[in-house]
Enzyme design. Structure first.
Site, PDB file in Angstrom:
ATOM      1  N   GLY A  62       0.809  -1.214   0.000  1.00 45.07           N
ATOM      2  CA  GLY A  62       0.000   0.000   0.000  1.00 45.07           C
ATOM      3  C   GLY A  62       0.835   1.253   0.000  1.00 45.07           C
ATOM      4  N   ASN A 110      -8.796   5.175   3.907  1.00 42.70           N
ATOM      5  CA  ASN A 110      -8.505   5.354   2.490  1.00 42.70           C
ATOM      6  C   ASN A 110      -9.522   4.596   1.652  1.00 42.70           C
ATOM      7  OD1 ASN A 110      -7.261   3.103   0.596  1.00 42.70           O
ATOM      8  ND2 ASN A 110      -6.657   2.577   2.688  1.00 42.70           N
ATOM      9  N   LEU A 112      -8.652   4.298  -1.893  1.00 41.26           N
ATOM     10  CA  LEU A 112      -7.840   4.510  -3.089  1.00 41.26           C
ATOM     11  C   LEU A 112      -8.328   3.687  -4.274  1.00 41.26           C
ATOM     12  CD1 LEU A 112      -4.403   4.640  -1.303  1.00 41.26           C
ATOM     13  CD2 LEU A 112      -5.352   6.468  -2.709  1.00 41.26           C
ATOM     14  N   GLY A 113      -8.579   2.388  -4.049  1.00 39.23           N
ATOM     15  CA  GLY A 113      -9.085   1.556  -5.134  1.00 39.23           C
ATOM     16  C   GLY A 113      -8.010   1.005  -6.066  1.00 39.23           C
ATOM     17  N   PHE A 114      -6.917   0.501  -5.494  1.00 38.94           N
ATOM     18  CA  PHE A 114      -5.845  -0.118  -6.291  1.00 38.94           C
ATOM     19  C   PHE A 114      -5.331   0.825  -7.379  1.00 38.94           C
ATOM     20  CE2 PHE A 114      -7.153  -4.897  -5.655  1.00 38.94           C
ATOM     21  CZ  PHE A 114      -6.736  -4.836  -4.344  1.00 38.94           C
ATOM     22  N   ASN A 139       2.583  -7.829  -4.049  1.00 38.00           N
ATOM     23  CA  ASN A 139       1.161  -7.952  -3.767  1.00 38.00           C
ATOM     24  C   ASN A 139       0.387  -7.722  -5.063  1.00 38.00           C
ATOM     25  OD1 ASN A 139      -1.568  -6.918  -2.971  1.00 38.00           O
ATOM     26  ND2 ASN A 139      -0.772  -7.163  -0.897  1.00 38.00           N
ATOM     27  N   SER A 173      -9.208  -5.949  -0.051  1.00 42.13           N
ATOM     28  CA  SER A 173      -9.418  -4.502  -0.027  1.00 42.13           C
ATOM     29  C   SER A 173     -10.907  -4.202  -0.087  1.00 42.13           C
ATOM     30  CB  SER A 173      -8.718  -3.842  -1.221  1.00 42.13           C
ATOM     31  OG  SER A 173      -9.120  -2.488  -1.339  1.00 42.13           O
ATOM     32  N   THR A 176     -12.488  -1.966  -3.855  1.00 43.71           N
ATOM     33  CA  THR A 176     -12.840  -2.442  -5.195  1.00 43.71           C
ATOM     34  C   THR A 176     -14.138  -3.212  -5.063  1.00 43.71           C
ATOM     35  OG1 THR A 176     -10.525  -2.598  -5.914  1.00 43.71           O
ATOM     36  CG2 THR A 176     -12.146  -3.907  -7.122  1.00 43.71           C
ATOM     37  N   LYS A 211      -4.022 -12.597   1.598  1.00 45.02           N
ATOM     38  CA  LYS A 211      -4.294 -11.501   2.528  1.00 45.02           C
ATOM     39  C   LYS A 211      -5.792 -11.381   2.729  1.00 45.02           C
ATOM     40  CE  LYS A 211      -2.954  -6.795   3.699  1.00 45.02           C
ATOM     41  NZ  LYS A 211      -2.043  -5.685   3.364  1.00 45.02           N
ATOM     42  N   ASN A 240      -6.110  -6.876   6.256  1.00 48.54           N
ATOM     43  CA  ASN A 240      -6.256  -5.631   5.519  1.00 48.54           C
ATOM     44  C   ASN A 240      -6.974  -4.601   6.399  1.00 48.54           C
ATOM     45  OD1 ASN A 240      -6.452  -3.787   3.260  1.00 48.54           O
ATOM     46  ND2 ASN A 240      -6.364  -5.568   1.919  1.00 48.54           N
ATOM     47  N   THR A 241      -7.410  -3.503   5.807  1.00 51.49           N
ATOM     48  CA  THR A 241      -8.127  -2.466   6.542  1.00 51.49           C
ATOM     49  C   THR A 241      -9.552  -2.915   6.861  1.00 51.49           C
ATOM     50  OG1 THR A 241      -8.799  -1.435   4.452  1.00 51.49           O
ATOM     51  CG2 THR A 241      -6.775  -0.626   5.491  1.00 51.49           C
ATOM     52  N   GLY A 291      -2.414  -1.881  13.070  1.00 54.19           N
ATOM     53  CA  GLY A 291      -2.216  -1.178  14.322  1.00 54.19           C
ATOM     54  C   GLY A 291      -0.845  -1.311  14.942  1.00 54.19           C
ATOM     55  N   THR A 313       0.646   2.493   8.504  1.00 51.49           N
ATOM     56  CA  THR A 313       0.060   3.702   9.078  1.00 51.49           C
ATOM     57  C   THR A 313       0.831   4.175  10.311  1.00 51.49           C
ATOM     58  OG1 THR A 313      -2.113   3.056   8.254  1.00 51.49           O
ATOM     59  CG2 THR A 313      -2.066   4.724   9.977  1.00 51.49           C
TER      60      THR A 313
END
Length: 358
Positions: A62, A110, A112-114, A139, A173, A176, A211, A240-241, A291, A313
């Site tokens: 990312g 975020n 972002l969308g790849f 990735n 993600s 998407t 992932k 992931n997030t 985290g 992050t």
């Protein structure tokens, strides 16, 4: 955080998050920031899926989406760097603004969308560094408008197998549409079968990681673990997030859509990590991410079942010297506890984390 880190953060935080990210990539290309010599200690070494990692701390996917600065990231002290997510065709991603700092929470949302420059651009950069030392994972993802997303992953495996220390199949993600549906058992089974067949046909056979998202229930984790075991996937990255919004103080951005990362993700992602370790058993490789922003959180991921740990992050808020500080802290901890290897910590809090509800 050092004085230089604080000054750098103030400078970057004067820009919108996406511009700041671009500036940080540009700085690394120019050899900045200058990090102290990477921490080396035999007790930090980790050997998993046939690869000897100098330490267990990696940069998560990312950050370096287009394989522009993997060696510069390794120079900050990371034991490995994961680039991407890379899709077959270049794509712009979702409309801006699409990154939001939740400063009070030390978090980011975020959507972002790849966004990335596609396979060809990344391959050219990776080919130029081939033969250099350092562990670099790749990735891979699918284009948003693809009519055959599984084929996109197959293409990624074949194209990047010669350059990858390991490959990560990213189907988790939230940005998407429909991508996370591939975690459902029937779709996942087909995907993993075809990915493993593609690796067999490729010019090299690097380990394959899956992932996964943190927003899964027990039954879904059981299905994923069953498919990972049946298809002999080398490892799992958790996680992931998240699309959840747990106890956020940054009310101004808390309602933004997208994936939440940073400090608020730690608990949920660590619970999922432990539950997945229980399901997969002691021998499957696992990377814990979500985290991680300190020596304490990095060690706790290992206690909860991780072989390796990633962050991203956390460095936005703690600065580029964070990897070195974490690794120095790990060495001090090993000294105090008289550990022969950090591996001795793995799973020591597994039952405690795995027993927590999702």
């Amino acid at each position: 955080m050092s004085v230089l880190d604080r000054l750098g953060q103030r400078l970057l935080f004067a820009f919108d998050p996406e511009a700041a990210h671009g500036l940080s990539i540009a700085a690394l290309k120019c050899g900045l920031p200058v990090a102290r010599r990477p921490v080396r200690d035999d007790r930090l070494k980790v050997s998993v899926f046939g690869i000897d990692f100098p330490n267990p701390l990696g940069m998560a996917a990312g950050y370096d989406k287009n394989a522009e600065v993997p060696d510069a990231l390794l120079g900050l002290g990371f034991g490995f760097a994961e680039i991407g997510t890379i899709t077959p065709l270049p794509q712009a991603g979702n409309p801006k603004p699409r990154i939001f700092r939740l400063t009070s929470d030390e978090a980011v949302i975020n959507r972002l969308g790849f966004n990335n420059e596609g396979h060809q651009a990344a391959e050219e950069r990776l080919a130029a560094r081939k033969g250099r030392a350092g562990i670099v994972g790749i990735n891979i993802g699918a284009n948003k408008d693809s009519t055959d997303r599984v084929s996109d992953y197959e293409r990624g495996v074949v194209r990047f197998a010669p350059y990858a220390s390991y490959l990560t199949v990213n189907i988790s993600s939230p940005n998407t549409p429909g991508l996370r549906n591939m975690q459902a058992r029937e779709q996942l089974g087909e995907l993993l079968s075809r990915v493993m067949a593609a690796r067999t046909a490729a010019a090299a056979q690097p380990p394959i990681f899956l992932k996964i998202a943190p927003d899964l229930v027990e039954a879904e984790l059981e299905d994923i673990a069953a498919e990972v075991t049946e298809k002999a996937i080398d490892g799992v990255i958790v996680s992931n997030t998240t699309i959840a919004r747990p106890r956020l103080r940054s009310a101004g951005f808390a309602g933004e859509t997208g994936g939440l990362s940073g400090k608020p993700l730690f608990e949920r992602s660590t619970i999922v990590l432990a539950k997945m370790r229980k399901l997969l058993g002691p021998d499957r490789a696992m990377i814990g991410v979500g985290g991680v922003d300190s020596i304490e959180t990095a060690l706790e991921k290992i206690r909860a079942g991780a072989d390796l740990v990633q962050l991203y992050t956390g460095m936005i808020y703690a600065g580029p010297t964070l990897p070195g500080r974490i690794l120095s802290g790990m060495v001090r901890f090993a000294d105090m506890q008289r550990l022969k290897s950090l591996r001795e910590l793995r799973d020591t809090s597994l039952d405690q984390w795995a027993s927590k509800p999702l």
